[in-house]
Scaffold this active site. Sequence first.
Site, PDB file in Angstrom:
ATOM      1  CB  SER A   1      32.722  46.686  47.160  1.00 19.45           C
ATOM      2  OG  SER A   1      33.866  46.359  46.353  1.00 19.45           O
TER       3      SER A   1
HETATM    4  N1  SAH Z   1      37.855  48.758  47.161  1.00 18.55           N
HETATM    5  C1  SAH Z   1      37.344  49.824  46.178  1.00 18.55           C
HETATM    6  C2  SAH Z   1      36.692  48.643  44.975  1.00 18.55           C
HETATM    7  C3  SAH Z   1      37.216  48.853  43.864  1.00 18.55           C
HETATM    8  S1  SAH Z   1      36.997  48.061  42.341  1.00 18.55           S
HETATM    9  C4  SAH Z   1      36.312  50.656  46.639  1.00 18.55           C
HETATM   10  O1  SAH Z   1      36.011  50.511  47.941  1.00 18.55           O
HETATM   11  O2  SAH Z   1      35.588  51.354  46.162  1.00 18.55           O
HETATM   12  C5  SAH Z   1      38.611  47.273  42.020  1.00 18.55           C
HETATM   13  C6  SAH Z   1      39.867  48.081  41.776  1.00 18.55           C
HETATM   14  O3  SAH Z   1      40.774  47.449  41.509  1.00 18.55           O
HETATM   15  C7  SAH Z   1      39.464  49.049  40.566  1.00 18.55           C
HETATM   16  O4  SAH Z   1      39.608  50.357  40.704  1.00 18.55           O
HETATM   17  C8  SAH Z   1      40.778  48.653  39.700  1.00 18.55           C
HETATM   18  O5  SAH Z   1      41.391  49.453  38.796  1.00 18.55           O
HETATM   19  C9  SAH Z   1      41.809  48.029  40.815  1.00 18.55           C
HETATM   20  N2  SAH Z   1      42.700  47.252  40.221  1.00 18.55           N
HETATM   21  C10 SAH Z   1      42.503  46.265  39.419  1.00 18.55           C
HETATM   22  N3  SAH Z   1      43.641  45.331  39.228  1.00 18.55           N
HETATM   23  C11 SAH Z   1      44.546  46.104  40.059  1.00 18.55           C
HETATM   24  C12 SAH Z   1      45.905  45.834  40.313  1.00 18.55           C
HETATM   25  N4  SAH Z   1      46.411  44.921  39.747  1.00 18.55           N
HETATM   26  N5  SAH Z   1      46.342  46.538  41.180  1.00 18.55           N
HETATM   27  C13 SAH Z   1      46.114  47.641  41.927  1.00 18.55           C
HETATM   28  N6  SAH Z   1      44.690  47.988  41.645  1.00 18.55           N
HETATM   29  C14 SAH Z   1      43.986  47.228  40.545  1.00 18.55           C
END
Ligand code: SAH
Length: 201
Positions: free
Chosen positions: A51
């Site tokens: 993000s």
């Molecule tokens: N917080 C992260 C941003 C990640 S983007 C950072 O600081 O880099 C969102 C993430 O959510 C992705 O890696 C995706 O694979 C994950 N995601 C999507 N659906 C999910 C679910 N149901 N449970 C756990 N993770 C999930």
Amino acid sequence: MTASYTGRDRLSETVLNTLKRVPRHRFVPENLLDRAYQNRPLPIGFGQTISQPYIVALMTDLLEIEDDHRILEIGTGSAYQAAVLAELAETVYSIEIIPELAETAKGRLKALGYTNIVTLQGDGYFGLEKEAPFDGIIVTAAASHIPPPLVAQLKPGGVMIIPVGGPFLTQELIRVRKKADGSITSEQLLPVAFVPLTGGP
Ligand code: SAH
């Protein structure tokens, strides 16, 4: 620019200092190192993104973290947000659904010396029943609706920050509060753009 949405005309000093401490360049792919400190999201593989720093700061600020708090994060991704949370909270539990990302995140946090983050691979839609309730819950992928299991796992007095909306529509950052009597309030804060939350029932 977002003050009219969030009611906050500046981010807390504590959160800003935390962002200064966490080395974002350790969380981005090597070929994007030169962009690690730009205020924008970056790709981390598997169609996912780390993000934008401003959004990480804002969501962290909105969680109202205290140093004895146990926080649940859904969507570990690069683990940058988890590291920021871990600077402020007692323990962070972070769930990632994509096994390769979960694995990389775990190794990275170990290399960086974080001892108060528990990473798990699985579907975060269902939360983490065995460690519930949590003082704060942060979802870093956009859900079509607020997952009921997450509401159930929020402590009375707790806050959940979650983007809600379809992948091709405007998503809204929502703050859910569980009051002391267990009742729930939710407020739309500002329009955001996140990758979709997958999984669920
Ligand atoms: N917080 C992260 C941003 C990640 S983007 C950072 O600081 O880099 C969102 C993430 O959510 C992705 O890696 C995706 O694979 C994950 N995601 C999507 N659906 C999910 C679910 N149901 N449970 C756990 N993770 C999930």
